[in-house]
Motif scaffolding. Structure first.
Motif, PDB file in Angstrom:
ATOM      1  N   SER A 259      -1.993  10.657  -0.058  1.00 39.61           N
ATOM      2  CA  SER A 259      -0.754  10.439   0.691  1.00 39.61           C
ATOM      3  C   SER A 259       0.038   9.247   0.154  1.00 39.61           C
ATOM      4  CB  SER A 259      -1.078  10.230   2.173  1.00 39.61           C
ATOM      5  OG  SER A 259       0.009   9.678   2.855  1.00 39.61           O
ATOM      6  N   THR A 260      -0.665   8.162  -0.143  1.00 39.97           N
ATOM      7  CA  THR A 260       0.024   6.910  -0.476  1.00 39.97           C
ATOM      8  C   THR A 260       0.154   6.680  -1.985  1.00 39.97           C
ATOM      9  OG1 THR A 260      -2.070   5.703  -0.356  1.00 39.97           O
ATOM     10  CG2 THR A 260      -0.771   5.813   1.662  1.00 39.97           C
ATOM     11  N   ASN A 261      -0.231   7.665  -2.792  1.00 41.49           N
ATOM     12  CA  ASN A 261      -0.224   7.477  -4.248  1.00 41.49           C
ATOM     13  C   ASN A 261       1.111   6.986  -4.797  1.00 41.49           C
ATOM     14  OD1 ASN A 261      -2.774   8.421  -4.113  1.00 41.49           O
ATOM     15  ND2 ASN A 261      -2.573   9.904  -5.786  1.00 41.49           N
ATOM     16  N   THR A 262       2.201   7.607  -4.314  1.00 48.52           N
ATOM     17  CA  THR A 262       3.497   7.248  -4.907  1.00 48.52           C
ATOM     18  C   THR A 262       3.990   5.879  -4.444  1.00 48.52           C
ATOM     19  OG1 THR A 262       4.606   8.507  -3.176  1.00 48.52           O
ATOM     20  CG2 THR A 262       4.286   9.620  -5.293  1.00 48.52           C
ATOM     21  N   LEU A 263       3.275   5.305  -3.472  1.00 49.94           N
ATOM     22  CA  LEU A 263       3.624   3.935  -3.079  1.00 49.94           C
ATOM     23  C   LEU A 263       2.873   2.935  -3.956  1.00 49.94           C
ATOM     24  CD1 LEU A 263       3.475   4.445   0.797  1.00 49.94           C
ATOM     25  CD2 LEU A 263       5.526   3.786  -0.486  1.00 49.94           C
ATOM     26  N   ARG A 264       1.899   3.460  -4.735  1.00 47.58           N
ATOM     27  CA  ARG A 264       1.053   2.570  -5.550  1.00 47.58           C
ATOM     28  C   ARG A 264       0.946   3.082  -6.989  1.00 47.58           C
ATOM     29  NH1 ARG A 264      -2.176  -1.230  -3.944  1.00 47.58           N
ATOM     30  NH2 ARG A 264      -3.838  -0.504  -5.313  1.00 47.58           N
ATOM     31  N   ASP A 265       2.090   3.406  -7.547  1.00 47.59           N
ATOM     32  CA  ASP A 265       2.168   3.816  -8.956  1.00 47.59           C
ATOM     33  C   ASP A 265       1.238   4.984  -9.285  1.00 47.59           C
ATOM     34  OD1 ASP A 265       4.094   1.912  -9.530  1.00 47.59           O
ATOM     35  OD2 ASP A 265       2.576   0.362  -9.892  1.00 47.59           O
ATOM     36  N   GLY A 266       1.081   5.870  -8.351  1.00 39.82           N
ATOM     37  CA  GLY A 266       0.293   7.076  -8.597  1.00 39.82           C
ATOM     38  C   GLY A 266      -1.208   6.850  -8.561  1.00 39.82           C
ATOM     39  N   LYS A 267      -1.620   5.680  -8.069  1.00 38.12           N
ATOM     40  CA  LYS A 267      -3.066   5.381  -8.092  1.00 38.12           C
ATOM     41  C   LYS A 267      -3.713   5.669  -6.737  1.00 38.12           C
ATOM     42  CE  LYS A 267      -2.771   1.712 -11.507  1.00 38.12           C
ATOM     43  NZ  LYS A 267      -1.609   0.857 -11.223  1.00 38.12           N
ATOM     44  N   TYR A 268      -4.962   6.150  -6.819  1.00 36.72           N
ATOM     45  CA  TYR A 268      -5.745   6.371  -5.611  1.00 36.72           C
ATOM     46  C   TYR A 268      -6.322   5.050  -5.124  1.00 36.72           C
ATOM     47  CZ  TYR A 268      -5.680  11.432  -6.216  1.00 36.72           C
ATOM     48  OH  TYR A 268      -5.292  12.733  -6.323  1.00 36.72           O
ATOM     49  N   ILE A 269      -6.505   4.937  -3.803  1.00 36.55           N
ATOM     50  CA  ILE A 269      -7.170   3.749  -3.254  1.00 36.55           C
ATOM     51  C   ILE A 269      -8.481   4.187  -2.611  1.00 36.55           C
ATOM     52  CG2 ILE A 269      -5.049   2.444  -2.867  1.00 36.55           C
ATOM     53  CD1 ILE A 269      -5.123   3.329   0.067  1.00 36.55           C
ATOM     54  N   PRO A 270      -9.456   3.266  -2.487  1.00 33.13           N
ATOM     55  CA  PRO A 270     -10.709   3.624  -1.797  1.00 33.13           C
ATOM     56  C   PRO A 270     -10.397   4.041  -0.358  1.00 33.13           C
ATOM     57  CG  PRO A 270     -10.901   1.488  -2.881  1.00 33.13           C
ATOM     58  CD  PRO A 270      -9.457   1.872  -2.943  1.00 33.13           C
ATOM     59  N   THR A 271     -11.057   5.090   0.109  1.00 37.81           N
ATOM     60  CA  THR A 271     -10.757   5.569   1.457  1.00 37.81           C
ATOM     61  C   THR A 271     -11.638   4.884   2.502  1.00 37.81           C
ATOM     62  OG1 THR A 271     -12.387   7.336   1.515  1.00 37.81           O
ATOM     63  CG2 THR A 271     -10.289   7.839   0.452  1.00 37.81           C
ATOM     64  N   VAL A 272     -11.182   4.953   3.743  1.00 45.47           N
ATOM     65  CA  VAL A 272     -11.947   4.351   4.847  1.00 45.47           C
ATOM     66  C   VAL A 272     -13.336   4.984   4.903  1.00 45.47           C
ATOM     67  CG1 VAL A 272     -12.043   3.997   7.351  1.00 45.47           C
ATOM     68  CG2 VAL A 272      -9.833   4.009   6.183  1.00 45.47           C
ATOM     69  N   LEU A 273     -13.377   6.311   4.813  1.00 47.27           N
ATOM     70  CA  LEU A 273     -14.663   6.987   4.992  1.00 47.27           C
ATOM     71  C   LEU A 273     -15.603   6.747   3.820  1.00 47.27           C
ATOM     72  CD1 LEU A 273     -13.447  10.286   6.650  1.00 47.27           C
ATOM     73  CD2 LEU A 273     -14.697   8.418   7.713  1.00 47.27           C
ATOM     74  N   ASP A 274     -15.069   6.716   2.595  1.00 44.71           N
ATOM     75  CA  ASP A 274     -15.943   6.433   1.455  1.00 44.71           C
ATOM     76  C   ASP A 274     -16.534   5.035   1.555  1.00 44.71           C
ATOM     77  OD1 ASP A 274     -15.857   8.857   0.241  1.00 44.71           O
ATOM     78  OD2 ASP A 274     -14.152   8.378  -1.063  1.00 44.71           O
ATOM     79  N   THR A 275     -15.696   4.092   1.962  1.00 46.07           N
ATOM     80  CA  THR A 275     -16.162   2.716   2.085  1.00 46.07           C
ATOM     81  C   THR A 275     -17.204   2.609   3.193  1.00 46.07           C
ATOM     82  OG1 THR A 275     -13.923   2.097   1.478  1.00 46.07           O
ATOM     83  CG2 THR A 275     -15.341   0.332   2.238  1.00 46.07           C
ATOM     84  N   LEU A 276     -16.907   3.288   4.280  1.00 44.09           N
ATOM     85  CA  LEU A 276     -17.829   3.282   5.416  1.00 44.09           C
ATOM     86  C   LEU A 276     -19.163   3.912   5.015  1.00 44.09           C
ATOM     87  CD1 LEU A 276     -17.585   2.436   8.393  1.00 44.09           C
ATOM     88  CD2 LEU A 276     -16.996   4.789   8.931  1.00 44.09           C
ATOM     89  N   ARG A 277     -19.072   4.948   4.237  1.00 42.58           N
ATOM     90  CA  ARG A 277     -20.272   5.667   3.811  1.00 42.58           C
ATOM     91  C   ARG A 277     -21.118   4.781   2.890  1.00 42.58           C
ATOM     92  NH1 ARG A 277     -20.078  11.213   0.306  1.00 42.58           N
ATOM     93  NH2 ARG A 277     -21.933  12.160   1.192  1.00 42.58           N
ATOM     94  N   ALA A 278     -20.433   4.078   1.984  1.00 41.84           N
ATOM     95  CA  ALA A 278     -21.155   3.261   1.018  1.00 41.84           C
ATOM     96  C   ALA A 278     -21.741   2.009   1.668  1.00 41.84           C
ATOM     97  CB  ALA A 278     -20.230   2.873  -0.127  1.00 41.84           C
TER      98      ALA A 278
END
Lengths: 445, 291
Positions: free
Chosen positions: B47-66
């Motif tokens: 969703s937010t890729n185009t606000l950050r030069d097309g880059k993915y950010i770590p997600t809440v759930l992935d971080t929570l999982r890790a």
């Protein structure tokens, strides 16, 4: 359509399945489910089955995945792998039985593929799909049977003339399941047959694997295990017969004649057995007969139980004890054709007095239906149907108290008795049941 | 909660341009001086890729999982013009329960009090469009988002999804759920498409708050991994998004919509199909249809 059932007399599919899997010989159940399920089954179900709370690998001590939010969001397959890996390492069993609860079924965990991976690697792991929302304990029992028939029973075993299989007695839902299986095994032994009981101490996994060699499958129920019997017949080509639970002498006579005829046992041999067993029974009965007369021990009765127990208990009271079971309540939620089938069985039985048979599942409904027919007793034969005795579950104590009646818990739940090896099937079982019924009303005097 | 944070959910059928629209609104709101957070509520997590030069950010759930526990600075990332970006994340396709994932992630934002700590003015939830289960309805119930805007084109399937969403909003509207702010008509190119969306909005008791034309500028911006507001700030398209953002910033009154029953919706679509056929065959229609 019922909107709700108050104090139901079962738990969910996972509960019935867990009771069944834990009752299989050398089997380690592995529950893939949330953390609350086991606690519910240990006490609400097993505790209410005559306090049989624990087990070698049952109750609150058995492997489970205890699914948490992480497993729900990301899927529980990995967690199940982890649990199976460790369980196979440290738990000493010959069969590992994965049972699924609601959570993995709702989120769509592919448990089948996890389990089949172990099976492909030669590990004895099987599964049954037993989400609670799919059905009650009886459904769970049936799911376990089906999995065993599909995965454990080896196809193509050479037929053995003296081998039969029995099932239809769901562990825990039949509180006296161990004793009842043994009682039926003994009856069939009288006819010269060896019996696969699948569950309980007398069963073994090699004999279960060999079950397709049986001559006949005997389902000791008109409801539970019938679908599984159809599946067994389709896979292994062994036919089946359904039979009421043979509680006591009269039912055992009928059972021996019917099964004996079906298995081509000479009629003369069957009659000799029946005579001998009844003679032995009367030897035990004689000393108490005067007491029965002097104490006016004949009672009207209200019988409450599941499809296996209700009519079988009513028949026992009428035929073996000369009592008058005036109202029988069958507590299962059943399809109309199955209800009709249960009622048809009573036709043409001269010893059974006219009685009302109704289908009610909620405990309040049962209480109201029964109280409609009876008013509190003042200890005299002032009403048509007094004195009365309630033979049901521990949920029916209120009814007995309301009516001033004697009471014995036999059908599930039985939370006010301890049950170890007691069983009521067969001739010996009938004597035990008579002891218990008479003792119950003597105690209340 | 000290100040009244404006929480908005943007719904719409998958592929209709929800994330593009949301990101451009966020970028435009930031340009207008608002402190904005955009929360992507889609397992795709883009969703937010185009606000950050097309880059993915770590997600809440992935971080929570890790890690089992998350801190705000592990899940909130700054993007264009200071827009705070969060991605809820979710399971791999075909596994687990994405709906529950959304619930978990949104709960985390509440627990961590990120809106308060970052002094956010407006939160935009960009939510997977077909409200397939309870999880995806979370932003519109329990008083999380107050206003819902739905992005739709004039395609029947997009309108069908919007109508489903309206049913969801209507269901929760009586129990303090979000209300409908309006329709964002996207990819409006053919003249009749405006009339179709207008007609649908009128029949379901809502209104169109902006018409966003189909534009090559958007495609170019997306390919650069940017919003139009960032990459072509002076373009006509950027002006449309700025106007839309201003409308949303000023928006205060939302309403419960009146979704069409399915049969009626099909009948309505069939009516438009024959209208379009007549237009195609040269039978001239009135001006209301944009011709």
């Amino acid at each position: 359509m019922l909107s709700s059932i108050e104090s139901p007399r079962w738990t969910c599919a996972l509960g019935g399945a867990l009771a069944a899997a834990a009752a299989l010989p050398r089997t380690i159940p592995v529950m893939h489910s949330g953390p609350g399920c086991a606690a519910n089954f240990a006490w609400t179900q097993n505790g209410a089955a005559g306090l049989q709370v624990a087990g070698r690998c049952a109750g609150l001590s058995f492997p489970a995945t205890n699914m948490q939010e992480g497993e729900i969001v990301f899927g529980g397959a990995e967690r199940l792998h982890e649990q199976l890996r460790h369980t196979l390492q440290i738990m000493d069993g010959d069969l590992y039985f994965v049972l699924t609860g609601c959570i993995p079924e709702v989120i769509g965990d592919d448990v089948e593929s996890v389990v089949s991976g172990y099976a492909a690697a030669g590990k004895p792991v099987i599964m049954a799909s037993t989400a609670g929302f799919k059905g009650n304990s009886y459904f769970g029992y049936e799911q376990v049977l089906k999995a065993v028939f599909q995965k454990i029973v080896r196809p193509g075993s050479a037929a053995k003339r003296n081998l039969v299989n029995i099932w239809g007695i769901p562990p825990m839902m039949d509180v006296f399941w161990r004793g009842n299986l043994r009682g039926v095994e003994e009856l069939l032994g009288l006819l010269g047959f060896r019996v696969n009981t699948f569950f309980g101490g007398q069963a073994s996994l090699p004999s279960i694997a060999n079950a397709a060699a049986a001559r006949l499958n005997i389902v000791l129920s008109d409801v539970y295990g019938v679908e599984a019997a159809e599946l067994f017949r389709d896979i292994h080509g062994v036919d089946f017969i359904t039979s009421p639970l043979p509680l006591g002498a009269a039912a055992s006579d009928r059972f021996l004649r019917r099964i004996g005829r079906r298995l081509e046992v000479p009629a003369k041999k069957i009659e000799t057995i029946i005579q001998r067993e009844n003679k032995r029974r009367y030897d035990y009965l004689e000393p108490i007969i005067d007491v029965y007369n002097d104490m006016e021990a004949q009672r009207y009765a209200i019988v409450i139980g599941d499809a296996n127990y209700a009519c079988a208990l009513a028949d026992f009271l009428a035929e073996d004890m000369g009592w008058l079971p005036e109202l029988t309540v069958i507590t299962d939620v059943l399809a109309d054709d199955i209800k009709a089938g249960l009622l048809r069985q009573r036709e043409g039985r001269s010893l059974i007095p006219a009685q009302k048979i109704i289908f009610r599942s909620g405990s309040r409904e049962i209480l109201e239906a029964a109280a409609d027919d009876w008013t509190p007793s003042n200890g005299r034969y002032s009403k048509r149907s007094q004195p009365v005795f309630v033979l049901g579950s521990s949920l029916d104590r209120n009814l007995a108290q309301t009516l001033g009646a004697g009471h014995l818990s036999v059908s599930f739940p039985v939370s006010n008795r301890a049950v170890l090896n007691r069983g009521y099937t067969g001739y010996g079982g009938g004597l035990l049941l008579m002891e218990d019924v008479i003792s119950a009303f003597i105690l209340a005097r | 909660m000290g100040k009244d944070i404006k929480q908005i959910a943007i719904y719409g059928k998958g592929g209709i341009g929800k994330s593009t629209t949301s990101s451009n609104i966020s970028a435009a709101l930031a340009k207008l001086g608002c402190r904005v957070m955009q929360v992507g509520c889609d397992p795709k997590s883009d969703s937010t890729n185009t606000l950050r030069d097309g880059k993915y950010i770590p997600t809440v759930l992935d971080t929570l999982r890790a890690k089992g526990k998350v801190r705000a600075d592990e899940i909130v990332f700054e993007g264009f013009n200071g827009v705070y970006c969060v991605e809820a994340g979710g399971p791999a396709p075909g596994v687990g329960c994405a709906g529950r994932g959304i619930i978990t992630a949104v709960e985390q934002l509440k627990i961590l009090k990120v809106f308060e700590d970052l002094n956010i003015d407006i939160v935009l939830y960009d939510v997977l469009g077909d409200v397939v289960c309870g999880g995806f309805a979370v932003p519109i119930r329990e008083g999380i988002a107050k206003h819902v805007f739905t992005v739709t084109s004039s395609d029947f399937m997009a309108i069908y999804a919007a109508n489903n969403l309206f049913a969801g909003i209507q269901k929760y509207s009586a129990s303090g759920g979000a209300l409908l702010g309006g329709v964002i008509a996207n990819s409006i190119s053919a003249p009749y498409s405006k009339s179709i969306v207008d007609d649908f909005a009128a029949r379901t008791g809502t209104r169109v708050i902006e018409y966003v034309p189909r534009s090559m500028t958007v495609t170019q911006a997306e390919l650069q991994g940017k919003t139009v507001v960032e990459s072509a700030p002076d373009s006509d398209q950027a002006k449309v998004y700025l106007r839309l953002a201003q409308n949303i910033a000023n928006h205060n009154q939302s309403q419960a919509p009146s979704p069409l029953p399915v049969a009626e919706l099909h009948e309505w679509a069939a009516g438009w199909a024959s209208e379009l056929l007549k237009m195609e065959s040269g039978e001239v229609r009135e001006a209301a249809h944009g011709i």
